[in-house]
Design a protein around this motif. Structure first.
Motif: not given
Length: 832
Positions: A744-748, A789-803, A811-818
């Protein structure tokens, strides 16, 4: 003629030859391809041969991508030139909204690795000066596709199939199918030509086939009758015209290469070069369906009369876009049948109710899809599953309630909608309303704006009188967004009522029911009076169906699954039960009770306050308390005069119940709930708000996060998998491991838009995954999404980008059920 084969493929067009080729390439060495006339004599011969990448479906994009790459290899393998002109594909836009559509598509294409470029009007004009551009916003350009000769590519695939051992038989017609319990006995009649017609002779053979594939194109209705099933593949007239040579084009070609295939989506046509002139293919309004009950015996490689008046608007718009074409005469014209389905996508997969019978029907873009359809259907047949989730193309996505009139209306609509803006929130109007719950009129009066799921009318959201749902659609936050936001907030802060009647519901019972379900699903079975969320797996260990299982008695269960997949789920369940019952196990029965039970979901902190007004109980003040009615339990209760199977579960992550009720009492219960809820601020809520809320809880949805391309472990559902027991698909699931991870990701994101669940995800400049769901979070005040995402990008707090809209957003990976990660809100006693 062989009498026993591994697989019989019926239909010798591009799709059938591709399937035969790919079955042989996958290792099946006893395949026969049978054609009632000559290869390519169906729609293949008059197809324009375009190979467009553009498609909003993830699965279909993969199919098109495979085809385009595969066709480029055929000449090396077979020595036959398939006639592939890699000229590219320029899809023009006359409006900013059309460009928004292209940008959403482009992000989907990117998830599949499809190359594309953006072009400005000036760049188009500089490169292709014959094209008028002053009224364009821009274009998306695919450099690697183009067009192909349909007959040549079909013959090339047929030769490749023969080289791999496939036997091709022409002038043989299938007249009957009979399942022996182990194989298909297929009666075939030799066809002969008499007076220009193709007629049956007295010569017949019976072929025993372990598997049969039907790729019968325009003859799908005949196939349906022979099999005793429904196939909503009915042809629609499609016409295209070929012009005389254009002097300006001939002059241009002296110093330049060929134009790409030109598409002016807002004008509803495609144009490509043809021997110094142009081919115009419009997708106009009012094109009629043909052969709704079967193709006449006299119709072979024939055409219909051209209806130029019907395409006059599109013809004039071609002249506007390519001014030099105005003085060019017409050289040839074609108006032939092209098969469609109600949603425009083909039917690929197992036939409903039948063993080892596979359908490949309803290909409106058959040349584009043929290569990939052959590859992925062969994967299904040989390996048990394909590497992509084929559920969106499964023939059982259309229910058995469907009729010929319905298919005709929807197929004509699908044709007309080829170039209409495909908003992600679009709801097409043809053949609606059809399936309605009893409360439909009450909901409509209350402002419901309906969508449809499996033919059912279901409120998407509620709006004030006079609101125009069609005008409210957008690729950004449409006019409906504010009402959905209010509905979502009402459930978080007060109480809301959702119509969930479309849920699929089955009763499973009998002395072997517990043993069967324990083997069929991966989670522990609930105790009597309790519920569990569980999954039925495929043979590959991926997710086939999600069930909420309610245990009513020791061997009596009530299964609830997604409303969009009723026939899909029922077919899988029935076939599994058939195997179980024939295997010496204790008997199990099943009944589809979908239309017997209505469902209202009521949720929010004030839920008990509303229900306490209605419940009839010796101690009504405690009837719904945590002690007497705990979370994840089921009880038979009475709300006024309505008996209710109440299930304490909420897809929104709040205190709530699903109220399963006799459907004939739905209006009574609706009125009671509305009256009781008035003083507590009860708000009517639609499916869109529910979709947002479930993402705040990281609840996976079947068809998005859950499907046949990911295991429950990859979906992050370890807590719903009991590895201590044996269940179908377990070994394959464990062997597969975790290739990607659901997060799950929260997205700016942009202030005026949220993701739709089709967007690509990046870590730096590396593509690492894709969204499968998207929306807005009222709890966090920003966009939210779920995806893989690939497993190496699934850690809570991982910073990603969404197109989104051709830009990368944080975008940031957040804990399940934020929202409420410990489920305290769901469990809490509230006023009870």
């Amino acid at each position: 003629m062989k009498s026993h084969v591994k697989a019989l493929v019926v239909g010798g067009g591009a799709v059938g030859t591709s399937i035969a080729y790919h079955l042989a390439r996958a290792g099946w060495d006893d395949v026969v391809l049978m054609e009632r006339d000559e290869l390519t004599s169906g729609s293949t011969w008059h197809a324009a041969g375009l190979l467009p990448y553009f498609n909003m479906s993830y699965a279909t994009t993969h199919i098109h991508d495979y085809s385009i790459k595969f066709y480029k290899t055929l000449e090396e393998e077979t020595g036959l030139n398939a006639g592939f002109s890699v000229v590219g594909n320029l899809r023009m836009a006359q409006s900013k909204e059309r460009m928004d559509e292209y940008m959403l598509y482009a992000s989907t294409a990117e998830t599949c690795g499809v190359p594309y470029e953006w072009m400005t009007p000036a760049q188009i004009k500089e490169r292709w000066p014959l094209v008028r551009t002053e009224d364009l916003e821009g274009a998306i350009y695919h450099p690697t596709d183009g067009y192909i000769n349909p007959a040549d590519v079909t013959i090339a695939m047929a030769k490749g199939a023969r080289q791999r051992g496939v036997v091709v038989e022409r002038r043989w017609q299938v007249d009957s199918y009979h399942w022996t319990g182990e194989a298909w006995e297929v009666t075939c009649t030799k066809m002969v030509e008499r007076g220009g017609n193709l007629v049956p002779s007295d010569e017949q053979v019976v072929i025993t086939a372990e598997h049969v594939v039907t790729a019968t194109g325009n003859h799908a209705q005949r196939t349906a009758k022979l099999l005793g099933i429904k196939i909503p593949a009915i042809p629609v007239e499609h016409q295209f015209i070929v012009t005389e040579p254009d002097a300006a084009l001939l002059e241009y070609r002296k110093t330049h290469g060929e134009h790409p295939v030109l598409r002016d989506a807002d004008a509803k046509w495609y144009v490509r070069e043809e021997r110094g002139g142009w081919i115009l293919g419009p997708y106009e309004r009012n094109a009629p369906a043909r052969f709704a009950y079967g193709v006449p015996d006299s119709f072979r490689a024939d055409l219909f009369p051209l209806d130029l008046e019907r395409i006059e608007e599109e013809y004039m718009s071609m002249i506007h876009r390519i001014p030099s074409s105005e003085t060019v005469g017409l050289k040839d014209d074609f108006n032939g049948p092209i098969c469609y389905t109600p949603d425009g996508n083909p039917l690929i997969g197992p036939a409903p109710g039948l063993r080892n019978m596979w359908l490949a029907e309803g290909f409106s873009f058959g040349i584009t899809a043929a290569g990939g359809a052959g590859k992925y259907l062969a994967d299904l047949m040989v390996e048990g599953e394909a590497e992509i989730d084929m559920a969106s193309l499964d023939p059982k996505r259309f229910g058995s309630w469907m009729t010929t009139d319905y298919a005709v209306a929807k197929n004509e609509e699908a044709y007309e909608h080829v170039y209409i803006l495909h908003h992600p929130d679009e709801e097409r109007p043809a053949a609606r309303p059809l399936r309605t719950s009893p409360a439909y009129d009450r909901q409509k009066t209350a402002g419901a704006q309906f969508g449809q799921v499996n033919g059912w009318e279901r409120p998407n959201y509620y709006a004030p009188e006079g609101f125009d749902d069609h005008a409210a659609r957008s690729f950004r936050r449409g006019g409906w967004w504010q009402y959905t936001e209010e509905e979502a907030r009402a459930i978080r802060e007060g109480v809301g009522l959702i119509d969930a009647t479309a849920f699929t519901k089955h009763s499973v019972y009998g002395p072997g029911a517990t043993a069967f379900l324990d083997w069929f699903t991966c989670n522990k079975l609930p105790r009597v009076g309790r519920i569990n969320l569980t999954y039925a797996l495929t043979s590959a260990g991926t997710t086939r169906t999600e069930y909420t299982i309610v245990r009513l008695a020791e061997n009596d269960y009530y299964l609830v699954s997604a409303g969009a997949w009723s026939d899909y789920d029922r077919d899988y369940l029935l076939k599994a039960l058939e195997d179980w019952n024939s295997g010496g196990n204790e008997w199990v029965g099943v009944q589809d009770v979908t239309t017997q039970w209505g469902v209202f979901a009521i949720a929010g902190p004030k839920t008990r306050e509303v229900l306490n007004e209605l419940i009839r109980d010796a101690e009504p003040e405690t009837a719904l308390s945590n002690k007497r009615f705990p979370w994840l339990s089921c009880r038979e209760i009475e709300l006024g005069m309505c008996p209710v199977r109440a299930v304490r579960v909420a897809y929104t992550g709040e205190l709530g119940w699903e109220l399963h009720h006799p459907i004939e009492m739905q209006n009574y219960l609706w009125d009671q709930l509305m009256q009781a809820g008035e003083k507590h601020g009860l708000k009517l809520v639609g499916a869109r708000a529910q979709n947002w809320l479930r993402q705040e809880k990281s609840y996976r949805a079947f068809g998005t996060e859950l499907g046949r391309d990911a295991t429950p472990l990859e979906a992050g559902l370890d807590r719903f998998v009991d590895l201590e027991k044996e269940f179908f698909g377990k070994e394959a699931m464990i062997k597969t491991g975790v290739r990607s991870t659901c997060v799950t990701l929260l997205i700016d994101g942009p202030q005026d838009a949220d993701p739709w669940g089709r967007e690509v995800l990046y870590a730096g400049d590396k593509r690492v995954g894709r969204l499968t769901s998207g929306g807005y979070s009222v709890a966090f005040g920003k966009s939210i999404g779920m995806g893989y995402v690939s497993p190496d990008c699934a850690t809570v707090g991982t910073k990603l980008k969404v197109k989104m809209f051709d830009k990368l957003w944080d975008a940031e990976v957040v804990e399940d059920s934020p929202y409420d990660p410990t489920n305290a809100t769901i469990r809490k006693n509230s006023e009870g």
